[in-house]
Design a protein around this motif. Structure first.
Motif, PDB file in Angstrom:
ATOM      1  N   ASP A  55       0.730  -1.081   0.079  1.00  0.00           N
ATOM      2  CA  ASP A  55       0.058   0.113  -0.117  1.00  0.00           C
ATOM      3  C   ASP A  55       0.879   1.310  -0.028  1.00  0.00           C
ATOM      4  O   ASP A  55       0.241   2.348  -0.211  1.00  0.00           O
ATOM      5  CB  ASP A  55      -0.686   0.032   1.272  1.00  0.00           C
ATOM      6  CG  ASP A  55      -1.765  -0.827   1.296  1.00  0.00           C
ATOM      7  OD1 ASP A  55      -1.823  -1.791   0.310  1.00  0.00           O
ATOM      8  OD2 ASP A  55      -2.861  -1.128   2.368  1.00  0.00           O
ATOM      9  N   ASP A  58       0.859   3.976  -2.976  1.00  0.00           N
ATOM     10  CA  ASP A  58      -0.269   4.785  -3.140  1.00  0.00           C
ATOM     11  C   ASP A  58      -0.543   5.791  -2.037  1.00  0.00           C
ATOM     12  O   ASP A  58      -1.264   6.710  -2.266  1.00  0.00           O
ATOM     13  CB  ASP A  58      -1.491   3.633  -3.383  1.00  0.00           C
ATOM     14  CG  ASP A  58      -1.265   3.186  -4.606  1.00  0.00           C
ATOM     15  OD1 ASP A  58      -0.765   3.649  -5.599  1.00  0.00           O
ATOM     16  OD2 ASP A  58      -1.661   2.108  -4.710  1.00  0.00           O
ATOM     17  N   LEU A  59      -0.259   5.380  -0.939  1.00  0.00           N
ATOM     18  CA  LEU A  59      -0.393   6.164   0.375  1.00  0.00           C
ATOM     19  C   LEU A  59       0.495   7.390   0.317  1.00  0.00           C
ATOM     20  O   LEU A  59      -0.149   8.466   0.589  1.00  0.00           O
ATOM     21  CB  LEU A  59      -0.442   5.236   1.449  1.00  0.00           C
ATOM     22  CG  LEU A  59      -1.270   4.427   1.813  1.00  0.00           C
ATOM     23  CD1 LEU A  59      -1.027   3.391   3.087  1.00  0.00           C
ATOM     24  CD2 LEU A  59      -2.690   4.865   1.943  1.00  0.00           C
ATOM     25  N   ARG A  62       0.037  10.514  -1.556  1.00  0.00           N
ATOM     26  CA  ARG A  62      -0.851  11.362  -1.191  1.00  0.00           C
ATOM     27  C   ARG A  62      -0.323  12.548  -0.260  1.00  0.00           C
ATOM     28  O   ARG A  62      -0.939  13.626  -0.067  1.00  0.00           O
ATOM     29  CB  ARG A  62      -2.049  10.869  -0.459  1.00  0.00           C
ATOM     30  CG  ARG A  62      -3.325  10.512  -1.455  1.00  0.00           C
ATOM     31  CD  ARG A  62      -3.258   9.528  -2.460  1.00  0.00           C
ATOM     32  NE  ARG A  62      -4.298   9.143  -3.282  1.00  0.00           N
ATOM     33  CZ  ARG A  62      -4.253   8.301  -4.141  1.00  0.00           C
ATOM     34  NH1 ARG A  62      -3.258   7.469  -4.235  1.00  0.00           N
ATOM     35  NH2 ARG A  62      -5.374   8.160  -4.782  1.00  0.00           N
ATOM     36  N   VAL A 161      -1.302   5.235 -10.929  1.00  0.00           N
ATOM     37  CA  VAL A 161      -1.542   4.250 -10.460  1.00  0.00           C
ATOM     38  C   VAL A 161      -0.963   2.829 -10.679  1.00  0.00           C
ATOM     39  O   VAL A 161      -1.147   1.919 -10.099  1.00  0.00           O
ATOM     40  CB  VAL A 161      -3.234   3.777 -10.486  1.00  0.00           C
ATOM     41  CG1 VAL A 161      -4.009   5.065 -10.442  1.00  0.00           C
ATOM     42  CG2 VAL A 161      -3.506   3.526 -12.255  1.00  0.00           C
TER      43      VAL A 161
END
Lengths: 432, 267
Positions: A55, A58-59, A62, A161
């Motif tokens: 993860d 992607d985390l 942000r 992504v």
């Protein structure tokens, strides 16, 4: 009789995120210069604990909408180091291409919409565009090509992504990268013209004494790498990053600052550091241009970092073209792995400077500990020191002019205060 | 020429990516500037004008004591308020703090927590003021963002499609990642808007646009569990950028209960 005076002016604008500057003076002598980043805490390092390692790219993306690829790259490389995954050359080249897209997008945004208006006294890139329509349109098209690279390789330009631990979820087909080539060819020429345009700007004469730090490689201009070069000290390995550079907290800012542990001195990260250390590793057009535009090497004038950015854009177009022209689709998009306990760290070069990540992972592949040191934290102390040197000759001016001049200097570092929330105020406190 | 629309853009806790999505309009941005006055857009312009505004776009979530006052002030200055992105609409990734121990989080990140002002929760704008429309996405889609501004310009009702990513994915003839590859995918639950990019890149949707209208979440999680995935594997999928969107929060809580029940029955 002593007279105290506090003046608040304007808002610090055209930076990514929001912050403030506080200057206090006593009998016209500068007492304190504090860059306040009212960054609203978002606790990434805390909530990453216990998350599956898959993860993390992607985390952490942000954290910053302007440079999500940098966060994806530093986190993926650090976790891959922990798992001892070797990334094959052809996948590494695709990651470099993705990074080219981000540098082009972020640099062209900063050059045209954020910093260039300062050299003409305009309030925005849109206003600049009324007076220099061709140059601004060219800049926006260049920026768009950066975004196109991100879209082809990553699906979208903000928070793409496709990056995963071990490589990519899917590698692009041959014709997808070939389709980029005509725009990249146009972009290379346009970036060269842009560099000439920018090199004609009137740069304030302000030369600093910097400890420039960036990744440095023997032959590649740095996006990735394992050795950090310092212009005022020994080179050091990324493994030793936290033994050389440490973060600390000051009361006036919620962003942590950083300095060299031993000397407690500030350092400058970003395009000026990279270009001073590594311009010999530029591709031919960028290399030639670096010698022919009006830059005295070494260049330690922060206002000229816009030239460094434009040269890096030329280099990024050459790099992207080379990768697209030589592309052969790898048989596998990613290297398989088994989660296991380990510690890994990595640094990559975000558009505005070195971004360092370190992760501890447990047997089940869950994150136990995360450390993230972003470029703007590392530059913050240097920005304050530079303001301190820059201010004295300006003090006879009216407060709003001093404020504008300070803002212009702050903008030249392209600070990314992306987590900041509060409006930026500039306050000057004069005690006489 | 009619008067320009006075647009204000304000930022709370966020990554800047949704504002950047507007700057990413590139050529359209110049055209937009003919119709819209960027009266408050500090990221792009030093010219800051006070309200009232015709339209305010809010990026970011409410996460500090000062935010609580600031959002009220902004609401009073605008005719129409639209939230842009997962932070403003659902609390964002930083809402992962909401169930956690806030003091512990502060100590983990800051050596001097006493210097930092922060609320224990990150909450959407609609928890604090009335919101005229919520634009989803992490980040928002540039096309949808331009459409919202255009809707306001032309006095149209705000509206974006509220069907699922799954439907868009089928329309693009993408091979289903869940059925063909066994990858958990939130496409059937997530609102469209991204263009089904994750399945296009051979990975499962992770819910950037939040839950869509009329979801059958339990149906999907039951199916995924029957397909061999454990509750613990599915939890992080829901605890993501839209963790506090009610349907995702409810599902995550349910999966956490299921997971701990499974753990107990194993012992």
């Amino acid at each position: 009789m002593s007279e105290s005076r506090t003046i608040r002016v304007g808002a610090l604008t055209r930076v990514e995120g929001e912050g403030a500057l506080h200057v206090s003076m006593n009998n016209n002598v500068i007492d304190r210069v504090e860059l306040n980043i009212y960054e609203s805490p978002r606790f990434f390092e805390a909530f990453l604990r216990g998350r599956p390692l898959e993860d993390v790219p992607d985390l952490t993306a942000r954290i910053c909408g302007i440079c999500p690829v940098a966060y994806q790259m530093s986190s993926a490389c650090a976790i891959e180091a922990a798992l001892e995954i070797e990334i094959p050359t052809e996948i590494h080249q695709l990651r470099k291409l993705l990074y080219c897209g981000e540098w082009i997008e972020s640099h062209c945004l900063h050059m045209h919409l954020l910093q260039a208006p300062d050299f003409f006294g305009y309030s925005s890139g849109l206003e600049l565009g009324k007076h220099f329509p061709d140059e601004v349109k060219r800049g926006l098209r260049l920026k768009k090509i950066g975004n196109q690279i991100l879209e082809v390789l990553g699906g979208r330009s903000v928070h793409p992504v496709n990056v995963c631990i071990g490589g990519f979820y899917r590698t692009p087909a041959l014709d997808e990268l070939e389709s980029l080539i005509p725009e990249l060819e146009w972009g290379l020429q346009a970036a060269i013209e842009t560099t000439h345009w920018i090199s004609g700007f009137n740069f304030p004469d302000f030369v600093c004494d910097y400890d420039l730090i960036s990744i440095s490689n023997s032959s590649d201009y740095p996006w990735f790498g394992v050795t950090m070069a310092s212009s005022k000290g020994e080179s050091f390995d990324v493994q030793a990053y936290e033994q050389v550079i440490c973060e600390y907290q000051v009361p006036h800012s919620t962003a942590l600052q950083a300095h060299k542990i031993e000397s407690q001195t500030s350092c400058l990260f970003g395009p000026l550091a990279r270009i001073n250390h590594s311009r010999d590793n530029f591709h031919p057009h960028a290399r030639k241009l670096a010698d022919h535009v009006n830059i005295q090497w070494p260049c330690n004038n922060p206002f000229q970092s816009i030239q460094a950015r434009s040269l890096e854009v030329v280099h990024a177009f050459e790099e992207a073209l080379e990768i697209c022209r030589n592309y052969q689709r790898p048989s596998e998009s990613r290297i398989p792995y088994q989660p296991r306990a380990g510690v890994g760290m990595a640094a990559t070069e975000a558009p505005r400077g070195t971004l360092y990540h370190r992760y501890e992972i447990d047997d089940a592949g869950l994150i136990q500990h995360a450390t993230i040191i972003p470029p703007t934290s590392q530059n913050q102390k240097q920005i304050e020191n530079d303001l301190r040197d820059y201010l004295p000759p300006l003090l006879s001016m009216e407060d709003d002019q001093v404020a504008q001049a300070c803002e212009r200097l702050i903008r030249s570092y392209d600070p990314c205060i992306s987590c900041a929330t509060h409006f930026l105020k500039l306050s000057i406190e004069r005690v006489q | 020429m009619p008067e320009k629309l006075r647009l204000g853009i304000f930022k709370f806790a966020s990554c800047d990516g949704c504002q950047l999505s507007l700057l990413n309009a590139e050529e359209e941005l110049l055209e937009l500037a003919e119709l819209v006055e960027f009266a408050h857009f500090p990221e792009a312009s030093s010219r800051i004008e006070s309200g009232p505004y015709d339209l305010v776009l809010i990026e970011g979530s409410i996460s500090t004591p000062e935010d609580l006052d600031r959002i009220q002030q902004i609401r009073r200055q605008t005719d129409t308020l639209v939230t842009i992105g997962a932070c403003a609409t659902a609390g964002g990734i930083q809402a992962l703090r909401n169930g956690a121990n806030h003091d512990e989080f502060m100590k983990l990140v800051y050596p001097h927590p006493e210097y930092v002002q922060s609320l224990a929760t990150s909450t959407p704008i609609s928890n604090h003021v009335s919101v005229d429309f919520e634009l989803r996405g992490c980040p928002v889609d540039t096309g949808q963002l331009l459409q919202i501004i255009s809707d306001k310009l032309h006095h149209r009702k705000f509206s974006v499609p509220d069907h699922s990513v799954c439907r868009d994915c089928k329309l693009q003839n993408i091979v289903c990642v869940s059925v063909a590859r066994g990858i958990p995918c939130l496409g059937p639950l997530t609102q469209a808007g991204c263009g089904a990019i994750c399945p296009r890149f051979h990975r499962g949707c992770y819910g950037c646009f939040g839950p869509c209208h009329q979801t059958n979440t339990d149906g999907l999680t039951d199916w995924l569990i029957k397909d061999g995935h454990s509750s613990s594997q599915l939890i992080p999928l829901f605890l993501n950028v839209n963790a506090e969107a009610p349907e995702f929060a409810r599902t995550a809580a349910q999966l956490i209960r299921q997971d701990s029940a499974e753990g107990e029955s194993d012992e």
